[in-house]
Scaffold this active site. Sequence first.
Site, PDB file in Angstrom:
ATOM      1  N   SER A 109      47.080  53.199  -4.020  1.00  0.00           N
ATOM      2  CA  SER A 109      46.793  54.616  -4.257  1.00  0.00           C
ATOM      3  C   SER A 109      45.404  54.871  -4.827  1.00  0.00           C
ATOM      4  O   SER A 109      44.942  56.007  -4.819  1.00  0.00           O
ATOM      5  CB  SER A 109      47.843  55.214  -5.199  1.00  0.00           C
ATOM      6  OG  SER A 109      47.730  54.658  -6.494  1.00  0.00           O
TER       7      SER A 109
ATOM      8  N   LYS B  60      45.580  56.518 -12.349  1.00  0.00           N
ATOM      9  CA  LYS B  60      44.991  57.551 -11.498  1.00  0.00           C
ATOM     10  C   LYS B  60      43.669  57.996 -12.121  1.00  0.00           C
ATOM     11  O   LYS B  60      43.297  57.600 -13.218  1.00  0.00           O
ATOM     12  CB  LYS B  60      45.923  58.772 -11.377  1.00  0.00           C
ATOM     13  CG  LYS B  60      47.336  58.488 -10.904  1.00  0.00           C
ATOM     14  CD  LYS B  60      47.413  58.064  -9.453  1.00  0.00           C
ATOM     15  CE  LYS B  60      48.854  57.793  -9.042  1.00  0.00           C
ATOM     16  NZ  LYS B  60      48.932  57.171  -7.687  1.00  0.00           N
TER      17      LYS B  60
END
Length: 317
Positions: free
Chosen positions: A96, A166
């Site tokens: 990701s 993230k």
Amino acid sequence: MGDLAVGARSGHDGPEEQPERPDGSATPATNDVTGSGSDSGDGGGGGTKEQGEQEPKPKKPRSFWKELPLLIGIALVLALLIKTFLVQAFSIPSDSMQNTLQQGDRVLVDKLTPWFGSEPSRGEVVVFHDPDNWLAGEPTPNPNAVQTFLSKIGLMPSANEKDLIKRVIGVAGDTIECKGSGPLTVNGKALNEDSYVYAGNTPCSVDDQGGQFKVTVPKGKIWVMGDHRQNSLDSRYHQQDDHQGFVPVGNVVGRAIVIAWPPTRWDTLPIPDTFDQNLSAAAPGALGLAGAVPLVLWRRRRLTAGNPRVSGRGTAG
């Protein structure tokens, strides 16, 4: 007496008689220069220590193998303190964050600055505890006893903690919007994300499940997105959760500062230049004041025009 005196001058080998004192006693003999008497002042007749008394032997240093358990214990305590308060290693389990981070990378996370009240900033890559079961359905690792022990002291990434990694896009007060395929905007200003968004991805995903959005970040929260936009179930896809896709600042473990493993990928993780522009949202009070000033001036002009006796210095009496 004359013969004895001559004999002494001619090198007589016998003991030399001591001259008598006036009272008839002999003058006491002096010690010779070799110290035949005792130097220790104990009144004994010998100049050396008594037989059987030996110099103390120096202590023999402990062997390395006896010291090893102590060294290992100190190292483990230091590792635990470092992991708890300073730096911790984390493993990247997914794609990701490509191409910034690859699956299998090990990153070092700064845990010290949050202790001093520092909060995440836009552009930082952060590790945070799962806020609303984002990892539901992901396979759960089953580490052995050794791996569990090493992860507890920070020598291996934790296998049991539900953590994600993230990039911070918005902080408290920011309005973040994405329309069509982009660009992504923060407080109305577009971000140039070419340096970190995965090649071939658009800043926004064109779908009806969260790819198009406009949100304002509440106090104490952050909005996060993965660099591989089309392969990241980030804040965009959790807007129906309890936290509405936002991550509480208290869930943030720390900022990822360097890729430590493998050696071929050693690198730092700086904040991209696009976040250097002034992205701050205008304070509501300032906006209200800016809007009120023209209204007050307009009203004052009307009053002045309708009443000749009203001047700029107040009402004439």
